[in-house]
Design a protein around this motif. Sequence first.
Motif: not given
Length: 165
Positions: A27-30, A56, A60, A115-117
Amino acid sequence: MLLLLILLQLSSVATDPSPVKEDTPLFHQRLKHGHSSQYILTDLIPGELYEFKVSYPATTPFSFTISFSSSLEALPQRKLLDIEKEEFIPVEETLYVTVTAHDYQRAVKRAEFVSYSVYYERVYHGIPAQAYHLIAYLCLLVPIAIVISQWVYSNWYLVKHEHLN
Protein backbone atom coordinates in the motif's frame (compact mmCIF):
# COMPACT_ATOMS: atom_id res chain seq x y z
CA MET A 1 21.65 20.92 -19.66
CA LEU A 2 22.31 17.43 -20.99
CA LEU A 3 23.62 16.36 -17.57
CA LEU A 4 20.43 17.62 -15.93
CA LEU A 5 18.28 15.61 -18.35
CA ILE A 6 20.31 12.46 -17.68
CA LEU A 7 19.99 12.95 -13.91
CA LEU A 8 16.22 13.47 -14.21
CA GLN A 9 15.89 10.31 -16.28
CA LEU A 10 17.93 8.28 -13.79
CA SER A 11 15.94 9.60 -10.84
CA SER A 12 12.61 8.62 -12.44
CA VAL A 13 13.32 4.89 -11.92
CA ALA A 14 13.82 3.49 -8.41
CA THR A 15 17.31 2.08 -7.90
CA ASP A 16 16.35 -0.92 -5.77
CA PRO A 17 13.21 -2.84 -6.72
CA SER A 18 10.65 -3.21 -3.93
CA PRO A 19 9.79 -6.84 -3.15
CA VAL A 20 6.13 -7.82 -3.43
CA LYS A 21 4.91 -11.10 -1.94
CA GLU A 22 2.06 -13.08 -3.46
CA ASP A 23 -1.38 -12.21 -1.99
CA THR A 24 0.15 -9.38 0.09
CA PRO A 25 -0.73 -5.85 -1.05
CA LEU A 26 1.92 -3.16 -0.98
CA PHE A 27 0.00 0.00 0.00
CA HIS A 28 0.75 3.74 -0.15
CA GLN A 29 3.16 3.80 -3.08
CA ARG A 30 3.65 7.22 -4.72
CA LEU A 31 4.77 8.25 -8.19
CA LYS A 32 4.98 11.49 -10.10
CA HIS A 33 3.90 11.87 -13.72
CA GLY A 34 6.31 10.10 -16.04
CA HIS A 35 8.23 8.42 -13.20
CA SER A 36 8.58 4.68 -12.73
CA SER A 37 8.98 2.33 -9.83
CA GLN A 38 10.31 -1.20 -10.06
CA TYR A 39 9.07 -4.24 -8.11
CA ILE A 40 10.46 -7.75 -7.79
CA LEU A 41 8.20 -10.80 -7.65
CA THR A 42 9.88 -13.90 -6.24
CA ASP A 43 8.96 -17.53 -5.60
CA LEU A 44 6.86 -17.65 -8.77
CA ILE A 45 5.91 -21.01 -10.20
CA PRO A 46 6.96 -21.07 -13.88
CA GLY A 47 4.08 -21.87 -16.21
CA GLU A 48 1.36 -20.76 -13.74
CA LEU A 49 -0.93 -17.82 -14.54
CA TYR A 50 -0.65 -14.73 -12.29
CA GLU A 51 -2.27 -11.33 -12.24
CA PHE A 52 -0.40 -8.12 -11.27
CA LYS A 53 -2.64 -5.19 -10.25
CA VAL A 54 -2.09 -1.48 -9.66
CA SER A 55 -5.04 0.17 -7.91
CA TYR A 56 -5.47 3.88 -7.34
CA PRO A 57 -8.25 6.40 -6.60
CA ALA A 58 -10.68 6.79 -9.49
CA THR A 59 -10.72 10.53 -8.84
CA THR A 60 -7.04 10.78 -9.81
CA PRO A 61 -6.58 11.31 -13.57
CA PHE A 62 -3.61 8.95 -13.92
CA SER A 63 -3.06 5.77 -15.86
CA PHE A 64 -0.27 3.26 -15.45
CA THR A 65 1.91 1.22 -17.74
CA ILE A 66 2.94 -2.19 -16.44
CA SER A 67 5.92 -3.91 -18.06
CA PHE A 68 7.86 -7.05 -17.19
CA SER A 69 11.60 -7.41 -17.61
CA SER A 70 11.87 -11.15 -18.08
CA SER A 71 10.89 -13.22 -21.09
CA LEU A 72 7.34 -14.39 -20.49
CA GLU A 73 4.03 -14.97 -22.19
CA ALA A 74 1.96 -11.81 -21.69
CA LEU A 75 -1.81 -11.78 -22.02
CA PRO A 76 -3.85 -8.73 -23.11
CA GLN A 77 -4.15 -5.93 -20.55
CA ARG A 78 -7.59 -5.02 -19.22
CA LYS A 79 -8.54 -1.64 -17.76
CA LEU A 80 -11.22 -1.31 -15.07
CA LEU A 81 -11.87 2.23 -13.83
CA ASP A 82 -9.24 2.57 -11.14
CA ILE A 83 -7.35 -0.70 -11.60
CA GLU A 84 -4.66 -1.50 -14.11
CA LYS A 85 -3.89 -5.17 -14.25
CA GLU A 86 -1.81 -7.47 -16.35
CA GLU A 87 -1.94 -11.24 -16.45
CA PHE A 88 1.34 -13.02 -17.00
CA ILE A 89 2.91 -16.46 -17.05
CA PRO A 90 6.49 -16.38 -15.73
CA VAL A 91 9.22 -18.60 -17.12
CA GLU A 92 11.47 -18.09 -14.09
CA GLU A 93 10.96 -17.88 -10.31
CA THR A 94 11.88 -14.17 -10.21
CA LEU A 95 10.40 -11.35 -12.25
CA TYR A 96 10.95 -7.59 -12.27
CA VAL A 97 7.93 -5.38 -12.87
CA THR A 98 8.15 -1.70 -13.80
CA VAL A 99 5.14 0.52 -13.10
CA THR A 100 5.06 3.95 -14.76
CA ALA A 101 2.52 6.69 -13.92
CA HIS A 102 1.01 8.84 -16.66
CA ASP A 103 -1.07 11.93 -15.86
CA TYR A 104 -3.64 12.17 -18.63
CA GLN A 105 -5.40 15.21 -17.21
CA ARG A 106 -5.68 17.90 -19.85
CA ALA A 107 -5.96 20.73 -17.33
CA VAL A 108 -3.24 23.36 -17.00
CA LYS A 109 -2.39 22.32 -13.43
CA ARG A 110 -1.34 18.69 -13.18
CA ALA A 111 -1.54 16.55 -10.05
CA GLU A 112 1.87 16.39 -8.38
CA PHE A 113 1.74 12.64 -7.67
CA VAL A 114 -0.58 9.65 -7.47
CA SER A 115 -0.89 7.31 -4.50
CA TYR A 116 -1.42 3.67 -5.46
CA SER A 117 -1.13 0.06 -4.28
CA VAL A 118 0.32 -3.00 -6.01
CA TYR A 119 -0.76 -6.61 -5.59
CA TYR A 120 -0.35 -9.89 -7.39
CA GLU A 121 -1.96 -13.27 -7.02
CA ARG A 122 -2.23 -16.59 -8.78
CA VAL A 123 -5.15 -17.24 -11.13
CA TYR A 124 -6.86 -20.66 -11.12
CA HIS A 125 -9.06 -21.65 -14.08
CA GLY A 126 -9.35 -17.99 -15.12
CA ILE A 127 -10.52 -16.85 -11.66
CA PRO A 128 -8.20 -14.89 -9.32
CA ALA A 129 -7.47 -16.69 -6.04
CA GLN A 130 -9.07 -13.86 -4.04
CA ALA A 131 -12.43 -14.50 -5.75
CA TYR A 132 -12.58 -18.07 -4.41
CA HIS A 133 -12.87 -16.69 -0.86
CA LEU A 134 -15.89 -14.62 -1.90
CA ILE A 135 -17.47 -17.61 -3.65
CA ALA A 136 -17.01 -19.71 -0.49
CA TYR A 137 -18.68 -17.01 1.66
CA LEU A 138 -21.59 -16.81 -0.77
CA CYS A 139 -22.02 -20.58 -0.75
CA LEU A 140 -22.26 -20.38 3.05
CA LEU A 141 -24.41 -17.26 3.37
CA VAL A 142 -27.02 -17.93 0.68
CA PRO A 143 -28.35 -21.15 2.28
CA ILE A 144 -28.33 -19.48 5.71
CA ALA A 145 -30.26 -16.51 4.29
CA ILE A 146 -32.80 -18.88 2.71
CA VAL A 147 -33.34 -20.76 5.99
CA ILE A 148 -33.71 -17.51 7.96
CA SER A 149 -36.14 -16.01 5.43
CA GLN A 150 -38.28 -19.19 5.45
CA TRP A 151 -38.32 -19.21 9.25
CA VAL A 152 -39.30 -15.52 9.42
CA TYR A 153 -41.99 -16.00 6.78
CA SER A 154 -43.47 -19.08 8.42
CA ASN A 155 -43.49 -17.45 11.87
CA TRP A 156 -44.97 -14.24 10.48
CA TYR A 157 -47.58 -16.17 8.54
CA LEU A 158 -48.52 -18.30 11.57
CA VAL A 159 -48.78 -15.25 13.84
CA LYS A 160 -50.92 -13.39 11.28
CA HIS A 161 -53.06 -16.46 10.68
CA GLU A 162 -53.73 -16.91 14.43
CA HIS A 163 -54.90 -13.30 14.74
CA LEU A 164 -57.44 -13.79 11.94
CA ASN A 165 -59.14 -16.74 13.67
